[in-house]
Design a protein around this motif. Sequence first.
Motif, PDB file in Angstrom:
ATOM      1  N   ASN A  24       0.841  -1.190   0.000  1.00 51.38           N
ATOM      2  CA  ASN A  24       0.000   0.000   0.000  1.00 51.38           C
ATOM      3  C   ASN A  24       0.882   1.247   0.000  1.00 51.38           C
ATOM      4  O   ASN A  24       1.797   1.369   0.804  1.00 51.38           O
ATOM      5  CB  ASN A  24      -0.905  -0.006   1.233  1.00 51.38           C
ATOM      6  CG  ASN A  24      -1.898   1.112   1.200  1.00 51.38           C
ATOM      7  OD1 ASN A  24      -2.450   1.441   0.165  1.00 51.38           O
ATOM      8  ND2 ASN A  24      -2.115   1.725   2.348  1.00 51.38           N
ATOM      9  N   CYS A  25       0.584   2.166  -0.900  1.00 47.68           N
ATOM     10  CA  CYS A  25       1.299   3.447  -0.956  1.00 47.68           C
ATOM     11  C   CYS A  25       0.634   4.415   0.023  1.00 47.68           C
ATOM     12  O   CYS A  25      -0.592   4.526   0.037  1.00 47.68           O
ATOM     13  CB  CYS A  25       1.229   4.033  -2.359  1.00 47.68           C
ATOM     14  SG  CYS A  25       1.865   2.940  -3.645  1.00 47.68           S
ATOM     15  N   SER A  26       1.422   5.078   0.828  1.00 50.11           N
ATOM     16  CA  SER A  26       0.865   6.037   1.784  1.00 50.11           C
ATOM     17  C   SER A  26       1.867   7.163   2.024  1.00 50.11           C
ATOM     18  O   SER A  26       3.034   7.059   1.669  1.00 50.11           O
ATOM     19  CB  SER A  26       0.524   5.344   3.099  1.00 50.11           C
ATOM     20  OG  SER A  26       1.692   4.842   3.715  1.00 50.11           O
ATOM     21  N   CYS A  52       2.850   3.458  -7.347  1.00 50.77           N
ATOM     22  CA  CYS A  52       2.235   4.558  -6.598  1.00 50.77           C
ATOM     23  C   CYS A  52       2.030   5.746  -7.541  1.00 50.77           C
ATOM     24  O   CYS A  52       2.857   6.018  -8.400  1.00 50.77           O
ATOM     25  CB  CYS A  52       3.142   5.005  -5.453  1.00 50.77           C
ATOM     26  SG  CYS A  52       3.595   3.686  -4.310  1.00 50.77           S
ATOM     27  N   THR A  97      -3.465   2.591  -4.697  1.00 50.52           N
ATOM     28  CA  THR A  97      -2.307   1.769  -5.029  1.00 50.52           C
ATOM     29  C   THR A  97      -2.667   0.677  -6.022  1.00 50.52           C
ATOM     30  O   THR A  97      -3.721   0.061  -5.915  1.00 50.52           O
ATOM     31  CB  THR A  97      -1.753   1.105  -3.752  1.00 50.52           C
ATOM     32  OG1 THR A  97      -1.446   2.110  -2.796  1.00 50.52           O
ATOM     33  CG2 THR A  97      -0.517   0.268  -4.051  1.00 50.52           C
TER      34      THR A  97
END
Length: 104
Positions: A24-26, A52, A97
């Motif tokens: 997951n991109c954050s 991302c 994502t």
Amino acid sequence: MLRVAVAVAAMLMPTMAFASWMPNCSLSADRSTLQVIASNPSDKAYYCQAWCRMKITGERAIQKFDCTFNLGKNAASRVMCKQDGGTAGHFSEVLPTKSTCVPR
């Protein structure tokens, strides 16, 4: 029609469970860094890629960041890749994502 709906739901169930731990991109709390976070609750190791897409404060264009990594067995959640923007508030938004993992 009902049989088709039940069959589709049954096929998606394993995917949904798998997706819950996918990369997951954050953004970091101060929005200075983009991070790819992943974990692996299974007894299999995986080779993963995450794509991302994010926005930089004050810019209209969407930027891209790709991350490729190995994810070991029973790995706890951690940052696998990151892109440092340099200053707080550099990134304004991260978009959904896209990622994939395949067994090694």
